[in-house]
Design an enzyme around this catalytic site. Sequence first.
Site, PDB file in Angstrom:
ATOM      1  N   CYS A 336      42.435  34.788  50.741  1.00 28.23           N
ATOM      2  CA  CYS A 336      41.487  35.371  51.693  1.00 28.23           C
ATOM      3  C   CYS A 336      40.877  36.657  51.131  1.00 28.23           C
ATOM      4  CB  CYS A 336      42.161  35.604  53.049  1.00 28.23           C
ATOM      5  SG  CYS A 336      42.990  37.187  53.238  1.00 28.23           S
ATOM      6  N   CYS A 339      43.241  39.680  50.835  1.00 27.97           N
ATOM      7  CA  CYS A 339      44.189  39.632  49.718  1.00 27.97           C
ATOM      8  C   CYS A 339      43.488  39.763  48.365  1.00 27.97           C
ATOM      9  CB  CYS A 339      45.017  38.352  49.798  1.00 27.97           C
ATOM     10  SG  CYS A 339      46.082  38.377  51.257  1.00 27.97           S
TER      11      CYS A 339
HETATM   12 ZN    ZN Z   1      45.220  36.873  52.768  1.00 30.22          ZN
END
Ligand code: ZN
Length: 395
Positions: A336, A339
């Site tokens: 994502c 991250c």
């Molecule tokens: Zn993430």
Amino acid sequence: MGFLKFQVKSKDNKARTGHLKLKHGIIETPSLIPVATKATVKALTPEDLNELGAEILICNTYHLMLQPNADIISKLGGLHKFMNWDKPLVTDSGGFQAFSLGLGKEHAVGKMYFPGENYKKSKPQGKSIAKINDKGIYFRSIYDNSRKLLSPEKSIEIQEKLGADMILVLDECTSPLSDKEYTEKSLERTHNWAKKGIEIHNTDQAIVGIVQGGHWEDLRKRSAEYINSLDFDSYAIGGSLGKSKKDMHNVLEWVIPLLSENKPRHLLGIGVVEDIFASVERGVDLFDCVSPTRIARSGFSHIRPPLGTKKNKFRMKISSITYRTDKKPLDPNCKCKVCRNYTRAYINHLFKTNELLGYNLISFHNLFFMLELMREIRQSIDECSLQKLKIKWLG
Ligand SMILES: [Zn+2]
């Protein structure tokens, strides 16, 4: 009957994938529906939700009927326009809020009650502010303390004004601590309300019937047969799921075989990792759960096994001192945008300083994490390898 088309795509034992077509778009099932209680998923914009791949949201009739109210939302063009979300929406009936303001509050319990070894009983949260009789649910508004009646007819009328793709009939949600006698009495009421609801329903919104009956086999089966005999577009399993995971699994095993194979099945208010696997493998198609965004606001970030601890397999407390200088992303295996761009140390700092961005970042990651899990589950069903995936996740 409303506008809903459901097609089962593939099966792995009782688990199944499907396409669910609603007025505002198509959803791949099994699906976890993010909860937008007051017409917002807390701390996330609709643009965030699109980016993380949400296909459908569920809003709360009880809250929206009180603030701003259904007439205002209707005048402003309906719920989709009001909240700037053009994909499918569900509204619940208000039945669950009556439970949390009524029996749930008095008994200090949720949909399940586990009086196990590590269970800490919550303190009673005060007197019930909801009363139920055959006409409907009488309650006090949490906003201005005014007295309101939510009847089965009124619930449909409000949800028609809100204009979601899929609406639920009013039901009475019993507590895991309600006895059988009360649950049976309440079941008759829920059945009458379901019939009234479907009779006055007069739009092309899909309408969902709710199976109740607590954790009693005969009551659950009676309810599944009755609700299935009414011509609903979809079925939900609501109410108390008992005092153990086994009770919840039993409820699913009693109810699901009695529901039409060609209609989607929604397990209301459940959605943590273990429960999702247990329910998908018993044939559940839809879930909704506040957990990913609720735990985010307490500083818990989802994490894939085996990175979690024994106690907290799927989450870590990012505000802990351990992460103060940690350069890794929240979950090194997550793709994502949070991250990809932020470190644990930075998010730890946001929590330590009560900066609002922290809520947005963890909520984004947590929902992405859960929707990614649902994508993996769907793929594994298509490939007939759900059990393999379950072992990978749960050990
Ligand atoms: Zn993430």
